[in-house]
Write an enzyme that holds these catalytic residues in place. Structure first.
Site, PDB file in Angstrom:
ATOM      1  CB  SER A 106     -49.592  64.483  58.229  1.00 43.85           C
ATOM      2  OG  SER A 106     -49.473  65.383  57.155  1.00 43.85           O
TER       3      SER A 106
HETATM    4  N1  SAH Z   1     -46.566  68.993  57.512  1.00 42.33           N
HETATM    5  C1  SAH Z   1     -47.320  69.902  58.326  1.00 42.33           C
HETATM    6  C2  SAH Z   1     -48.512  70.556  57.664  1.00 42.33           C
HETATM    7  C3  SAH Z   1     -49.276  69.747  56.681  1.00 42.33           C
HETATM    8  S1  SAH Z   1     -50.646  70.631  55.966  1.00 42.33           S
HETATM    9  C4  SAH Z   1     -47.795  69.210  59.577  1.00 42.33           C
HETATM   10  O1  SAH Z   1     -47.959  68.004  59.550  1.00 42.33           O
HETATM   11  O2  SAH Z   1     -47.997  69.917  60.557  1.00 42.33           O
HETATM   12  C5  SAH Z   1     -49.862  71.398  54.588  1.00 42.33           C
HETATM   13  C6  SAH Z   1     -49.279  72.725  54.882  1.00 42.33           C
HETATM   14  O3  SAH Z   1     -48.788  73.255  53.657  1.00 42.33           O
HETATM   15  C7  SAH Z   1     -50.261  73.754  55.429  1.00 42.33           C
HETATM   16  O4  SAH Z   1     -49.750  74.316  56.589  1.00 42.33           O
HETATM   17  C8  SAH Z   1     -50.383  74.794  54.300  1.00 42.33           C
HETATM   18  O5  SAH Z   1     -50.603  76.107  54.796  1.00 42.33           O
HETATM   19  C9  SAH Z   1     -49.026  74.645  53.619  1.00 42.33           C
HETATM   20  N2  SAH Z   1     -48.969  75.065  52.228  1.00 42.33           N
HETATM   21  C10 SAH Z   1     -49.837  74.821  51.205  1.00 42.33           C
HETATM   22  N3  SAH Z   1     -49.402  75.379  50.051  1.00 42.33           N
HETATM   23  C11 SAH Z   1     -48.217  75.999  50.345  1.00 42.33           C
HETATM   24  C12 SAH Z   1     -47.269  76.735  49.576  1.00 42.33           C
HETATM   25  N4  SAH Z   1     -47.466  77.005  48.272  1.00 42.33           N
HETATM   26  N5  SAH Z   1     -46.168  77.210  50.202  1.00 42.33           N
HETATM   27  C13 SAH Z   1     -45.971  76.983  51.525  1.00 42.33           C
HETATM   28  N6  SAH Z   1     -46.823  76.300  52.310  1.00 42.33           N
HETATM   29  C14 SAH Z   1     -47.927  75.789  51.721  1.00 42.33           C
END
Ligand code: SAH
Length: 272
Positions: A106
């Protein structure tokens, strides 16, 4: 090149002290503010050192009113965003960046906004769950805020991202001791189920948009706890869910947002 960097850094410093003295003597507020802004941007742009760039990013978010708490500013200053992104040259730009697997880290202002919304639930000793922890950046900021007596748990469903987030955290002087000592941990799992082992939590953050709020996350919230979660599909709202002392919840929308979906690993890898 090194010389010209130094030259610009020095002149930026001079410009800053000039603008500070101007703002002391100037009664025309607009003019002095303008000079301070310009000098900050110059420092951010030319600084050769990533720590300075990270600090300038935080100062910029403070000057725009996104960061209002000292604790949030200190945590974002302590955890260098440059260690968590694939290409550090874009680390301090206020924009989401691709991290592979069809997802993004993000933008800094979104991280700052979520830290602010959770600020009162991230006091030393408190427990926080970060669902969709991705690069581990925000989980590391949470861990720094709750400290060695607290718990910061990340859950991420892409094992490769969990492995690289652990490496990122190990490179961070502020977060790595917390990982070693065990108050910070990242697990592979489906975050829609939360992480029962350390529930209930004072704070839960979700970094991906859910079609609706997963029941397990509300169950794993303490009375007095707060969940911040983007909800929706194409149109999404950042929702703030507060659990009251009688176990009921109050929900409000903070703002419109655009996050990648909270979904299954298979759907994500297919790009759905
Ligand atoms: N907050 C983090 C990543 C944001 S992107 C940052 O800023 O670095 C959203 C993340 O959620 C991604 O890494 C994706 O792989 C994860 N994600 C999506 N669905 C998910 C689920 N059901 N369980 C765990 N992680 C999930």
């Amino acid at each position: 090149i090194a010389c010209s960097f130094r030259y610009y850094a020095l002149s930026a410093k001079r410009l800053k002290s000039l603008s500070l003295s101007l703002s002391l003597t100037q009664h025309e507020g607009t003019f002095s503010l303008f000079v301070v802004r310009i000098s900050r941007d110059v420092i951010q742009f030319w600084s050769p050192n990533s720590i300075n760039k990270n600090k300038a990013m935080v100062e910029n978010l403070q000057s725009h009113g996104v960061i209002t708490s000292d604790e949030v500013a200190k945590a974002m200053e302590a955890v260098d965003r440059g260690l968590f992104v694939p290409d550090p040259s874009y680390a301090y730009v206020d924009s989401p960046l691709s991290i592979g697997y069809n997802v993004t880290i993000s933008a800094p202002h979104m991280h700052a906004m979520c830290l602010q919304l959770l600020d009162k639930n991230l006091k030393p000793g408190m427990r926080v769950l970060d669902v969709g922890s991705g690069t581990g950046y925000l989980t590391a900021c949470f861990a720094v805020m709750v400290g060695s007596e607290g718990r910061a748990i990340g859950v991420e469903h892409i094992p490769e991202l969990v492995a690289s987030s652990v490496k990122n955290i190990e490179a961070s002087a502020a977060a790595s001791p917390l990982l070693k000592q065990g108050s910070l941990a990242i697990h592979v799992g489906d975050g829609r189920q939360g992480w029962g082992e350390f529930a209930p939590y004072d704070a839960i953050h979700v970094g991906a948009a859910a079609p609706e709020i997963p029941e397990a996350l509300i169950d794993q919230l303490k009375p007095g706890g707060r969940l911040v979660i983007p909800v929706g599909n194409l149109f999404q709202d950042l929702q703030v869910v507060d659990k009251n002392s009688d176990g009921s919840v109050s929900i409000r929308s903070e703002t419109s947002v655009r996050y990648v979906p909270l979904t299954s690993r298979e759907a994500q890898l297919r790009g759905e």
